[in-house]
Design a protein around this motif. Structure first.
Motif, PDB file in Angstrom:
ATOM      1  N   SER A   1       0.872  -1.189   0.000  1.00 19.25           N
ATOM      2  CA  SER A   1       0.000   0.000   0.000  1.00 19.25           C
ATOM      3  C   SER A   1       0.897   1.223   0.000  1.00 19.25           C
ATOM      4  N   ASP A   2       0.441   2.320  -0.581  1.00 16.76           N
ATOM      5  CA  ASP A   2       1.212   3.567  -0.526  1.00 16.76           C
ATOM      6  C   ASP A   2       0.449   4.669   0.195  1.00 16.76           C
ATOM      7  N   GLU A   3      -0.663   4.344   0.835  1.00 15.56           N
ATOM      8  CA  GLU A   3      -1.435   5.311   1.600  1.00 15.56           C
ATOM      9  C   GLU A   3      -1.729   4.750   2.991  1.00 15.56           C
ATOM     10  N   PRO A   4      -1.655   5.520   4.057  1.00 17.92           N
ATOM     11  CA  PRO A   4      -1.164   6.915   4.090  1.00 17.92           C
ATOM     12  C   PRO A   4       0.354   6.976   3.932  1.00 17.92           C
ATOM     13  N   TYR A   5       1.059   5.810   3.975  1.00 15.18           N
ATOM     14  CA  TYR A   5       2.496   5.753   3.730  1.00 15.18           C
ATOM     15  C   TYR A   5       2.786   4.387   3.116  1.00 15.18           C
ATOM     16  N   LEU A   6       3.988   4.204   2.663  1.00 12.86           N
ATOM     17  CA  LEU A   6       4.365   2.972   1.970  1.00 12.86           C
ATOM     18  C   LEU A   6       4.417   1.813   2.955  1.00 12.86           C
ATOM     19  N   LYS A   7       3.809   0.661   2.461  1.00 14.19           N
ATOM     20  CA  LYS A   7       3.900  -0.589   3.206  1.00 14.19           C
ATOM     21  C   LYS A   7       4.318  -1.676   2.235  1.00 14.19           C
ATOM     22  N   VAL A   8       5.227  -2.566   2.720  1.00 10.04           N
ATOM     23  CA  VAL A   8       5.760  -3.611   1.827  1.00 10.04           C
ATOM     24  C   VAL A   8       5.838  -4.924   2.574  1.00 10.04           C
ATOM     25  N   THR A   9       5.852  -5.975   1.744  1.00  8.20           N
ATOM     26  CA  THR A   9       6.238  -7.268   2.304  1.00  8.20           C
ATOM     27  C   THR A   9       7.761  -7.297   2.325  1.00  8.20           C
ATOM     28  N   TYR A  10       8.347  -8.136   3.171  1.00  8.04           N
ATOM     29  CA  TYR A  10       9.812  -8.060   3.351  1.00  8.04           C
ATOM     30  C   TYR A  10      10.322  -9.386   3.878  1.00  8.04           C
ATOM     31  N   GLU A  11      11.644  -9.448   3.906  1.00  7.13           N
ATOM     32  CA  GLU A  11      12.298 -10.596   4.547  1.00  7.13           C
ATOM     33  C   GLU A  11      13.504 -10.094   5.342  1.00  7.13           C
ATOM     34  N   VAL A  12      13.762 -10.717   6.486  1.00  8.57           N
ATOM     35  CA  VAL A  12      14.893 -10.334   7.336  1.00  8.57           C
ATOM     36  C   VAL A  12      16.194 -10.850   6.712  1.00  8.57           C
ATOM     37  N   VAL A  13      17.186 -10.003   6.724  1.00  8.31           N
ATOM     38  CA  VAL A  13      18.507 -10.378   6.178  1.00  8.31           C
ATOM     39  C   VAL A  13      19.468 -10.536   7.349  1.00  8.31           C
ATOM     40  N   GLU A  14      20.011 -11.728   7.462  1.00  6.32           N
ATOM     41  CA  GLU A  14      20.941 -12.003   8.568  1.00  6.32           C
ATOM     42  C   GLU A  14      22.387 -11.837   8.118  1.00  6.32           C
ATOM     43  N   ASP A  15      23.220 -11.297   9.017  1.00  2.00           N
ATOM     44  CA  ASP A  15      24.651 -11.151   8.730  1.00  2.00           C
ATOM     45  C   ASP A  15      25.348 -12.499   8.815  1.00  2.00           C
ATOM     46  N   ILE A  16      26.373 -12.685   7.978  1.00  2.00           N
ATOM     47  CA  ILE A  16      27.150 -13.930   7.969  1.00  2.00           C
ATOM     48  C   ILE A  16      28.295 -13.766   8.951  1.00  2.00           C
ATOM     49  N   VAL A  17      28.261 -14.560  10.005  1.00  2.00           N
ATOM     50  CA  VAL A  17      29.281 -14.486  11.058  1.00  2.00           C
ATOM     51  C   VAL A  17      30.532 -15.233  10.583  1.00  2.00           C
ATOM     52  N   PRO A  18      31.733 -14.690  10.813  1.00  2.00           N
ATOM     53  CA  PRO A  18      32.961 -15.365  10.380  1.00  2.00           C
ATOM     54  C   PRO A  18      33.088 -16.746  10.996  1.00  2.00           C
ATOM     55  N   ALA A  19      33.625 -17.666  10.223  1.00  2.00           N
ATOM     56  CA  ALA A  19      33.864 -19.024  10.707  1.00  2.00           C
ATOM     57  C   ALA A  19      34.957 -19.014  11.757  1.00  2.00           C
ATOM     58  N   ASP A  20      35.089 -20.184  12.442  1.00  2.00           N
ATOM     59  CA  ASP A  20      36.053 -20.258  13.532  1.00  2.00           C
ATOM     60  C   ASP A  20      37.475 -19.969  13.076  1.00  2.00           C
ATOM     61  N   ASP A  21      37.847 -20.406  11.851  1.00  2.00           N
ATOM     62  CA  ASP A  21      39.221 -20.201  11.379  1.00  2.00           C
ATOM     63  C   ASP A  21      39.495 -18.758  10.974  1.00  2.00           C
ATOM     64  N   SER A  22      38.454 -17.932  10.876  1.00  2.00           N
ATOM     65  CA  SER A  22      38.635 -16.529  10.499  1.00  2.00           C
ATOM     66  C   SER A  22      38.390 -15.574  11.660  1.00  2.00           C
ATOM     67  N   LYS A  23      38.079 -16.141  12.842  1.00  2.00           N
ATOM     68  CA  LYS A  23      37.703 -15.282  13.963  1.00  2.00           C
ATOM     69  C   LYS A  23      38.860 -14.376  14.403  1.00  2.00           C
ATOM     70  N   ARG A  24      40.104 -14.924  14.417  1.00  2.00           N
ATOM     71  CA  ARG A  24      41.253 -14.099  14.845  1.00  2.00           C
ATOM     72  C   ARG A  24      41.490 -12.949  13.864  1.00  2.00           C
ATOM     73  N   GLU A  25      41.338 -13.219  12.584  1.00  2.00           N
ATOM     74  CA  GLU A  25      41.492 -12.160  11.592  1.00  2.00           C
ATOM     75  C   GLU A  25      40.398 -11.113  11.753  1.00  2.00           C
ATOM     76  N   PHE A  26      39.140 -11.587  12.021  1.00  2.15           N
ATOM     77  CA  PHE A  26      38.015 -10.665  12.207  1.00  2.15           C
ATOM     78  C   PHE A  26      38.243  -9.792  13.439  1.00  2.15           C
ATOM     79  N   GLU A  27      38.772 -10.399  14.506  1.00  2.14           N
ATOM     80  CA  GLU A  27      39.067  -9.624  15.710  1.00  2.14           C
ATOM     81  C   GLU A  27      40.124  -8.542  15.423  1.00  2.14           C
ATOM     82  N   ALA A  28      41.126  -8.896  14.607  1.00  6.56           N
ATOM     83  CA  ALA A  28      42.162  -7.923  14.255  1.00  6.56           C
ATOM     84  C   ALA A  28      41.572  -6.768  13.449  1.00  6.56           C
TER      85      ALA A  28
END
Length: 796
Positions: free
Chosen positions: A127-154
C-alpha cells in the motif's frame, strides 16, 4: 567523525544491545512493514539515530508506530531531492527500527530518535497510503567461521584504533565519544556504529550496509577509515604550513614596519640612500653612453630587489664595481725627458735598450699627444731587474704602478672574470688591478708570463691575446662587467726568463727586449750604488761605519755567487751585514774598511772558485762556452783514444742534441781523414771516448759542436789546443759552422775565466757589434764559416 553529535549538538550515547538482531522476537514483527524514506543518511542495526522529520507521511508514520510501539523500515532514498519517493526510488536493503522518542523542537520542527534493529529486504509494495507498506524478509549477517575469527578480531581492533585517531584529530568532538568507543564490546555493533557516523556519502554507507559478510563489511570500513585519516592528516599539514607561512609573513611585516620607523627616525631608508649615493657617483663618471645605460638599467633592478635576498648583494657588488673602475680617467704623463732619464739611470745600472725604448715612447707621446701604448716583453735570466724596472718606468712617466704575477696561473677566469650569475663571481685580475690603481693608464707589469699554466679551466695565455693586442684591447671584454673596457692606454710590460714556453701568437703581439746578465764590473757598481746602502739601512748599520772596496765586492761576487743577475749577491750582502750587526750590537771590534780576510771570516769558505782555462792542457782538452739560465759558463770537452773496434762513447750527462753533435764531429773527421793526414785505420782500431766534466749537471744544445770536433781532432792528430782559447758554434755534416745564441753571457764567462781568443761563427759578428766595447776589452774574436778554419785557428 563530526556526525557523532546529534542535531542539537548533544552527544547521543551508544545504547549497545547484544540482542539487536531480534532473532528471538521475530514473531513480534508485523506482516507488512511501513517504510520511512531517509534523506542524506543510512540507519544501521543497533545504532540510535536522530532524524529530522518534515514530510507529512513520515510524521504520520512515526506517530502511529510510536503509539503502537511497533516497527518501521528505514530505507535510504536513491535520489535525495525527491519529496514523495516511490518504492522504486528507494534502496532494496534497509533497517527495521523502533521509535524511541519524538521531540518537538522550539522552531516547530520534529525530530525523532530511532534505533535500528535488523536488516531487511523489500519485496512487494502492499500500500502507498497513508504511507508505503511492503512485504519483506529479514537479512541475517554472515558471522565469520572459527578459522577466520582471529582475523576478524584484528579487523575490528584496527577499526577501533582508526576511529579513535580520527576522533583525536577532530577537536570539536566531545571526549565522551572516545570513551564510548573504547568501552564497546560487541564487534558487530562497533562496525555498524562507526560506519553510521563515518564521513561518507549515502551511496558509500548503503554499500557497506548491504555487505552481508561481517568480515567483508569490516574490511570495507577499514579501507574507508584509512583514506579518511590520511585526508585529515594531509589537511592538518596544509593548515599548519599555511598558518606558519602567515605567521612568518606577519612577523616579517611587523619587523619591517619597526625597521622602517627606526630608519625614518635616523634619516631615511638605507637602500634609498645607497641608490641615491650611487646615482650621484655615476654623474661624476666619464663613461660612455652605452655604459651609462647599462648602469642605469642595473640600478633599476637593484631598486626592485629585497635587501634580504641573496641577489641584492650580487647586484650591489656589480654596481659598486662599475663605480670603482676608472672609466676614461687618466693620469697626466710627465714629458720631461731628462728627468725620466735620470730616474731610470738612478734606479738601474745598465739596461740601456729598455731605457732607450721607454724614452722613445715618451718622446712620441710628447710630440703626438696620443699613442696606443706598446706591449713590451723583457726577457732574460733571473735577478737582472726586469720586474723592478716597472716601478722606475712608472715614476719616470708619472703614472700609477701595478704588478700582476702570472706564475702558476691556470684559470682563464683569472684574466677575464666570471659571469656575475655564478656564486662568488668577481672580475678578472686585470679589472681588479685597475680598480685598485684608480687610473686607466698605469704601468702594468705582467710578471713571469712564461710561467702561465693550462688546465681544464681554460688557457689563460689565450685569454691574454686580447689584453696584449693593441688593436683589440681598446674593447677588452670582462665576463663579470659584460661591457667593454678600454685598455689601450695601459703600458703593459711583460717579463719572462725564457721565451721557449711562450706561445707564438702571444710573442707576436709583444715587442721583445732582451735583458742580458751583468759583468763583474757592472755587479760591483750595482752593489756599491744600490745593494750595499739598502742592506746597511735594512740592518740598522749607521752610514759610513763600514765600507767595502771594489776589490772586496769583486771577491764576494766571484767567490760566493754565480749568476747573471744580482739576487744572490743581494742575499749574500744581507748575510754579511747581519754578521756585522751582531758584532756592533755585541760591542766587538771590527775593521771599518773591510778586508777580504774579514769577508772570509764572516761568510765562511768560498763557495765557488774562479773559472780558469787550464794552463797545462793536454791533447784532446778544449774550452767551450755555454749558456745557462743563470748566465754564461765555460766547459771543457775531453777526448781520448783506446784500443777497440771504432766505437764512440759519450759521458757527462749529455742531452740528445749534444750527443748528435759528437756523432757529427766524428763522422766529419772520418770523411776528411785524408785532408787532415789522419790514418784511416785509427778509426777502425781505436775507440773514441768523449767526456764533458761535471757529470751531475745535465747539458744539452748544439753550441758545443765545434768544441767536440776540435777535441776529437786534437787527440787524433796529437796536437794541443792553443792557450787562452775558447769557442762556440754549431756544426753540420758538411763541415759548416752555424750561429748560436747567448753570445753576451758566453763572452762574460770567457772574460771571467781569463780567455783571450774566442772563435765564433761568422753569422754571430752582428751580436758582437751590439755589445758595448767595455765588455769586449782584452778579447780577440775569430770568425769562421767551416770546421777546417776552426782547426787551423785552434790547434798548435
Amino acid at each position: 567523525m563530526s556526525e557523532l553529535l546529534g542535531s542539537d549538538s548533544e552527544f547521543i550515547p551508544i545504547m549497545e544491545d547484544d540482542d539487536f538482531n531480534l532473532k528471538q522476537n521475530e514473531d513480534s514483527l508485523p506482516e507488512h512493514l511501513p517504510l520511512m524514506p531517509l534523506r542524506n543518511t543510512v540507519l544501521f542495526p543497533g545504532v540510535i539515530l536522530p532524524i529530522m522529520v518534515g514530510r507529512d507521511k513520515s510524521l504520520k508514520l512515526i506517530r502511529d508506530v510510536h503509539r503502537t510501539k511497533g516497527f518501521l523500515g528505514a530505507v535510504a532514498q536513491i535520489e535525495q531531492e525527491l519529496d514523495d519517493p516511490e518504492l522504486k526510488d528507494l534502496y532494496t536493503i534497509g533497517t527495521i527500527a523502533r521509535v524511541l522518542k519524538i521531540l518537538e523542537m522550539p522552531d516547530g520542527s520534529t525530530t525523532v530518535i530511532v534505533q535500528g534493529r535488523m536488516k531487511f529486504r523489500c519485496k512487494e509494495l502492499v500500500s502507498d497510503e497513508p504511507y508505503l507498506k511492503v512485504t519483506y524478509e529479514v537479512v541475517e549477517d554472515i558471522v565469520p567461521a572459527d578459522d577466520s575469527k582471529r582475523e576478524f578480531e584484528a579487523i575490528v581492533s584496527s577499526i577501533k584504533d582508526l576511529a579513535l585517531r580520527i576522533l583525536k584529530s577532530n577537536p570539536g568532538v566531545p571526549a565522551e565519544a572516545s570513551f564510548a568507543l573504547k568501552n564497546t564490546r560487541n564487534p558487530v555493533f562497533l562496525i555498524n556504529y562507526i560506519a553510521s557516523n563515518a564521513e561518507m556519502d549515502v551511496a558509500q554507507k548503503q554499500k557497506i550496509l548491504e555487505i552481508e559478510d561481517l568480515k567483508g563489511r569490516g574490511l570495507a570500513l577499514t579501507e574507508h577509515l584509512v583514506q579518511q585519516l590520511q585526508l585529515i592528516e594531509l589537511k592538518n599539514d596544509i593548515q599548519m604550513k599555511v598558518k606558519m607561512d602567515i605567521d612568518q609573513q606577519q612577523r616579517e611585516y611587523f619587523l619591517n614596519q619597526q625597521i622602517k620607523t627606526i630608519q625614518d627616525e635616523l634619516g631615511g631608508n638605507p637602500i634609498e640612500q645607497e641608490i641615491r649615493a650611487m646615482q650621484e657617483a655615476a654623474k661624476k663618471k666619464l663613461w660612455s653612453e652605452e655604459v651609462s645605460n647599462v648602469f642605469n638599467r642595473e640600478l633599476d633592478k637593484l631598486r626592485k630587489l629585497n635587501m634580504a635576498s641573496g641577489e641584492y648583494s650580487v647586484q650591489y657588488n656589480y654596481l659598486q664595481t662599475m663605480l670603482d673602475l676608472p672609466w676614461n680617467e687618466y693620469t697626466d704623463d710627465n714629458f720631461d725627458l731628462s728627468r725620466a732619464r735620470k730616474i731610470l739611470d738612478r734606479d738601474h745600472y745598465g739596461l740601456d735598450n729598455v731605457k732607450e725604448r721607454i724614452l722613445e715612447h715618451l718622446a712620441v707621446l710628447k710630440l703626438k699627444g696620443d699613442l696606443k701604448s706598446p706591449i713590451l716583453c723583457l726577457y732574460g735570466p733571473p735577478g737582472v731587474g726586469k720586474t723592478s724596472l716597472g716601478k722606475s718606468v712608472a715614476e719616470a712617466l708619472g703614472r700609477k704602478y701595478v704588478r700582476m704575477s702570472l706564475g702558476g696561473l691556470h684559470d682563464e677566469a683569472e684574466i677575464r672574470g666570471h659571469r656575475k650569475t655564478y656564486i662568488g663571481a668577481m672580475p678578472g685580475r686585470i679589472v681588479q688591478s685597475l680598480k685598485k690603481t684608480g687610473s686607466a693608464n698605469p704601468v702594468f707589469i705582467l710578471d713571469e708570463i712564461d710561467k702561465l699554466g693550462k688546465s681544464f679551466h681554460g688557457d689563460p695565455a689565450s685569454a691574454l691575446l686580447e689584453v696584449l693586442d693593441p688593436e683589440q684591447n681598446n674593447t677588452f671584454h670582462d665576463n663579470y662587467l659584460d661591457v667593454d673596457f678600454d685598455l689601450s692606454k695601459v703600458l703593459f710590460v711583460a717579463t719572462a726568463n725564457s721565451l721557449s714556453s711562450v706561445s707564438d701568437p702571444l710573442l707576436d703581439r709583444m715587442e721583445l727586449i732582451e735583458v742580458n746578465g751583468y759583468s763583474v764590473d757592472e755587479k760591483v757598481e750595482i752593489a756599491r750604488m744600490h745593494l750595499v746602502p739598502k742592506q746597511m739601512e735594512a740592518h740598522g748599520i749607521p752610514k759610513g761605519s763600514v765600507t767595502l772596496s771594489k776589490a772586496v765586492l769583486t771577491y764576494i761576487i766571484e767567490s760566493y755567487t754565480r749568476e747573471s743577475g744580482v739576487r744572490k749577491l743581494d742575499k749574500t750582502l744581507a748575510k754579511l751585514f747581519r754578521k756585522m750587526a751582531l758584532k756592533i750590537a755585541s760591542g766587538e771590534t771590527f775593521h771599518k774598511n773591510m778586508k777580504i780576510a774579514d769577508v772570509r771570516q764572516l761568510l765562511g769558505v768560498e763557495r765557488y772558485t774562479k773559472e780558469k782555462w787550464e794552463k797545462d792542457a793536454t791533447t784532446g782538452v778544449v774550452t767551450g762556452l755555454a749558456w745557462t739560465a743563470v748566465g754564461g759558463e765555460i766547459l771543457f770537452v775531453e777526448s781520448s783514444l783506446s784500443k777497440g773496434k771504432g766505437n764512440l762513447t759519450l759521458t757527462g750527462n749529455l742531452g740528445d742534441v749534444m750527443k748528435e753533435s759528437a756523432i757529427l764531429a766524428l763522422e766529419y773527421l772520418k770523411s776528411q781523414a785524408g785532408e787532415l793526414n789522419i790514418d784511416a785505420s785509427v778509426f777502425e782500431n781505436n775507440n773514441v771516448h768523449v767526456h764533458v766534466p761535471e757529470g751531475a749537471i745535465p747539458k744539452d744544445g748544439p753550441s758545443a759542436g765545434i768544441t767536440m770536433v776540435t777535441s776529437i781532432a786534437s787527440v787524433l792528430l796529437g796536437r794541443k789546443v792553443k792557450p787562452r782559447l775558447a769557442m762556440t758554434g754549431e756544426i753540420t755534416l758538411r763541415g759548416k759552422v752555424l750561429p748560436v745564441g747567448g753570445i753576451k753571457e758566453k763572452i762574460l764567462a770567457a772574460k771571467r775565466a781569463g780567455i783571450q781568443d774566442i772563435i765564433l761563427p761568422r753569422d754571430n759578428r752582428k751580436d758582437i757589434e751590439e755589445i758595448k766595447e767595455v765588455y769586449l776589452e782584452g778579447l780577440t774574436f775569430h770568425y769562421v764559416t767551416n770546421i777546417m778554419e776552426v782547426l787551423k785557428l785552434a790547434l798548435e
